[in-house]
Scaffold this active site. Sequence first.
Site, PDB file in Angstrom:
ATOM      1  N   GLU A 124      21.711  50.857  14.897  1.00 22.96           N
ATOM      2  CA  GLU A 124      20.510  51.669  14.704  1.00 22.96           C
ATOM      3  C   GLU A 124      19.952  51.495  13.290  1.00 22.96           C
ATOM      4  OE1 GLU A 124      21.117  55.245  17.867  1.00 22.96           O
ATOM      5  OE2 GLU A 124      22.200  55.476  15.986  1.00 22.96           O
ATOM      6  N   CYS A 139      16.189  52.441   6.549  1.00 25.52           N
ATOM      7  CA  CYS A 139      17.625  52.647   6.394  1.00 25.52           C
ATOM      8  C   CYS A 139      18.348  51.638   7.289  1.00 25.52           C
ATOM      9  CB  CYS A 139      17.951  54.085   6.797  1.00 25.52           C
ATOM     10  SG  CYS A 139      19.696  54.451   6.769  1.00 25.52           S
ATOM     11  N   CYS A 146      32.387  51.674  11.963  1.00 26.85           N
ATOM     12  CA  CYS A 146      32.883  51.761  10.591  1.00 26.85           C
ATOM     13  C   CYS A 146      34.391  51.919  10.632  1.00 26.85           C
ATOM     14  CB  CYS A 146      32.248  52.968   9.887  1.00 26.85           C
ATOM     15  SG  CYS A 146      32.575  53.016   8.107  1.00 26.85           S
ATOM     16  N   CYS A 150      35.237  59.135   7.815  1.00 25.79           N
ATOM     17  CA  CYS A 150      34.887  60.354   7.087  1.00 25.79           C
ATOM     18  C   CYS A 150      34.682  61.451   8.126  1.00 25.79           C
ATOM     19  CB  CYS A 150      33.630  60.134   6.254  1.00 25.79           C
ATOM     20  SG  CYS A 150      33.814  58.752   5.102  1.00 25.79           S
ATOM     21  N   CYS A 153      31.166  62.482   9.642  1.00 26.86           N
ATOM     22  CA  CYS A 153      30.196  61.421   9.964  1.00 26.86           C
ATOM     23  C   CYS A 153      30.357  60.931  11.393  1.00 26.86           C
ATOM     24  CB  CYS A 153      30.379  60.259   8.986  1.00 26.86           C
ATOM     25  SG  CYS A 153      29.359  58.832   9.372  1.00 26.86           S
ATOM     26  N   CYS A 376      21.070  61.365   8.258  1.00 25.70           N
ATOM     27  CA  CYS A 376      22.292  60.843   7.611  1.00 25.70           C
ATOM     28  C   CYS A 376      23.519  61.199   8.418  1.00 25.70           C
ATOM     29  CB  CYS A 376      22.493  61.488   6.246  1.00 25.70           C
ATOM     30  SG  CYS A 376      21.504  60.805   4.974  1.00 25.70           S
TER      31      CYS A 376
HETATM   32  N1  SAH Z   1      29.100  54.129   4.430  1.00 20.86           N
HETATM   33  C1  SAH Z   1      28.208  54.426   3.388  1.00 20.86           C
HETATM   34  C2  SAH Z   1      26.755  54.440   3.834  1.00 20.86           C
HETATM   35  C3  SAH Z   1      26.446  55.051   5.170  1.00 20.86           C
HETATM   36  S1  SAH Z   1      26.609  56.784   5.314  1.00 20.86           S
HETATM   37  C4  SAH Z   1      28.567  55.741   2.733  1.00 20.86           C
HETATM   38  O1  SAH Z   1      29.426  56.442   3.261  1.00 20.86           O
HETATM   39  O2  SAH Z   1      28.019  56.020   1.680  1.00 20.86           O
HETATM   40  C5  SAH Z   1      25.142  57.391   4.470  1.00 20.86           C
HETATM   41  C6  SAH Z   1      25.296  58.777   3.861  1.00 20.86           C
HETATM   42  O3  SAH Z   1      25.298  59.791   4.884  1.00 20.86           O
HETATM   43  C7  SAH Z   1      26.591  58.967   3.090  1.00 20.86           C
HETATM   44  O4  SAH Z   1      26.343  59.653   1.884  1.00 20.86           O
HETATM   45  C8  SAH Z   1      27.377  59.836   4.029  1.00 20.86           C
HETATM   46  O5  SAH Z   1      28.411  60.490   3.384  1.00 20.86           O
HETATM   47  C9  SAH Z   1      26.309  60.728   4.572  1.00 20.86           C
HETATM   48  N2  SAH Z   1      26.701  61.451   5.788  1.00 20.86           N
HETATM   49  C10 SAH Z   1      27.581  61.055   6.725  1.00 20.86           C
HETATM   50  N3  SAH Z   1      27.653  61.984   7.725  1.00 20.86           N
HETATM   51  C11 SAH Z   1      26.791  62.964   7.404  1.00 20.86           C
HETATM   52  C12 SAH Z   1      26.390  64.175   8.066  1.00 20.86           C
HETATM   53  N4  SAH Z   1      26.873  64.500   9.240  1.00 20.86           N
HETATM   54  N5  SAH Z   1      25.466  64.960   7.454  1.00 20.86           N
HETATM   55  C13 SAH Z   1      24.924  64.590   6.263  1.00 20.86           C
HETATM   56  N6  SAH Z   1      25.244  63.454   5.618  1.00 20.86           N
HETATM   57  C14 SAH Z   1      26.174  62.643   6.172  1.00 20.86           C
HETATM   58 FE1  SF4 Z   2      31.631  55.060   7.336  1.00 19.60          FE
HETATM   59 FE2  SF4 Z   2      30.287  57.305   7.840  1.00 19.60          FE
HETATM   60 FE3  SF4 Z   2      32.223  57.294   5.999  1.00 19.60          FE
HETATM   61 FE4  SF4 Z   2      29.893  56.035   5.495  1.00 19.60          FE
HETATM   62  S1  SF4 Z   2      30.172  58.249   5.806  1.00 19.60           S
HETATM   63  S2  SF4 Z   2      31.981  55.255   5.129  1.00 19.60           S
HETATM   64  S3  SF4 Z   2      29.408  55.274   7.586  1.00 19.60           S
HETATM   65  S4  SF4 Z   2      32.497  56.938   8.210  1.00 19.60           S
END
Ligand code: SAH
Ligand code: SF4
Length: 391
Positions: A124, A139, A146, A150, A153, A376
């Site tokens: 996406e 974006c 991944c 996290c 996420c 995000c």
């Molecule tokens: N993997 C990279 C980039 C992709 S995630 C990273 O982790 O930075 C892009 C951003 O979205 C990151 O700052 C991540 O922590 C944030 N993010 C992930 N899940 C989220 C959520 N459910 N609500 C708000 N931000 C989120």
């Molecule tokens: Fe991967 Fe989501 Fe963590 Fe970014 S925030 S490193 S996309 S699991």
Amino acid sequence: MSAAASALSGAADRARILAKAALFAPPTARLADGRLDLAGLARAELAFELASLGEAAFRARQLWHWIYHQGVTDFGRMSTLSRPLQRRLASHCAIGRPEIANLDESRDGTHKFLFRLRDGEKVETVYIPDLEEERGAVCLSTQVGCTLSCRFCHTGTQRLRRNLSAAEIIGQFMAVRDAYGEWPSPNGGARLLSNIVLMGMGEPLYNYEAVAAAMRIAMDGEGIALSRRRITLSTSGVVPMMDRCGAELGVNLAVSLHAVTDALRDELVPLNRKYPIAELIAACRRYPGASNARRITFQYVMLAGVNDADTEARELVRLIRGIPAKVNLIPFNPWPGSRFAPSSPGRLARFAAIVREAGFAAPVRTPRGRDILAACGQLRTEAAGARQALR
Ligand code: SAH
Ligand code: SF4
């Protein structure tokens, strides 16, 4: 650890990360019919391919202009090339684009593209228009899924299928440009697709070579010509690759911090167990090019009752003191099955006030595209029925 020992372990870590990336390599640039996909090739590689067809080096420059300045995918329209060369290119080569499998539009104007790649994998890409000015950010995703999980996420619940190629990364941007009719590359003038953020699916620094190749194409002055100031790479904290990214690409850096103690960050961003907060902050301090004009962005997702207390805001500013930085406070974006809740507006405001009193900009990010799961951390390409569940 001595400086020499830590340099050595950094080099070993980098080698491991690059070797692992190769295990998840994308399909080759050859199409099923044997033609070579020229998209994503570096200038030197393009020149090499043309030389192997017996063409002079200046042809590579012309071809580059057609591919990346004009956005043309049909060799027959490349009017500065002779007819015989157009025909030869068409029989040996192609200029691929990811195929749009679906397009969703949010109530706030955000667009989410679902791209189908040549091997059937899907990623996406989100276009987020600025609501006041004629510009916006695309974006881009860098991996299908991944490896890092996290907790907050959605992408992190999809295991890594593979890395994207440079062609697939820059191809997302080019396909979105096709959709907005933004070819040829506007020279200096207003453009809707004015910025790139590497914040889609995946961890860009776990696919560094392809990301770097794609961004070099984006920044090339005779093509897409985006300034490095308009590109932001977001990382969850792959410390050994951050120096390289700064030295070689010099793009803006966003660091997904989200917690101020190792105990909590170990839970929320498990990569912290490998590269704890002190190492991450040290890498930010030495990030090349960071200055007041080019600040590092710390991303902080606000999770109710988890990481949003006043004491945590104070510890945050203590940690980053002295770094030219701003703090993006992101209200948690829920997704089906997520276990967190966004902080209340009052809590967000209080946390932001503490960060601002310490002299840091601390914008509270308005979630964009939540209704289409484009905000995000909401991207995922395996989630059947996810959209229905949120409505
Ligand atoms: N993997 C990279 C980039 C992709 S995630 C990273 O982790 O930075 C892009 C951003 O979205 C990151 O700052 C991540 O922590 C944030 N993010 C992930 N899940 C989220 C959520 N459910 N609500 C708000 N931000 C989120
Ligand atoms: Fe991967 Fe989501 Fe963590 Fe970014 S925030 S490193 S996309 S699991």
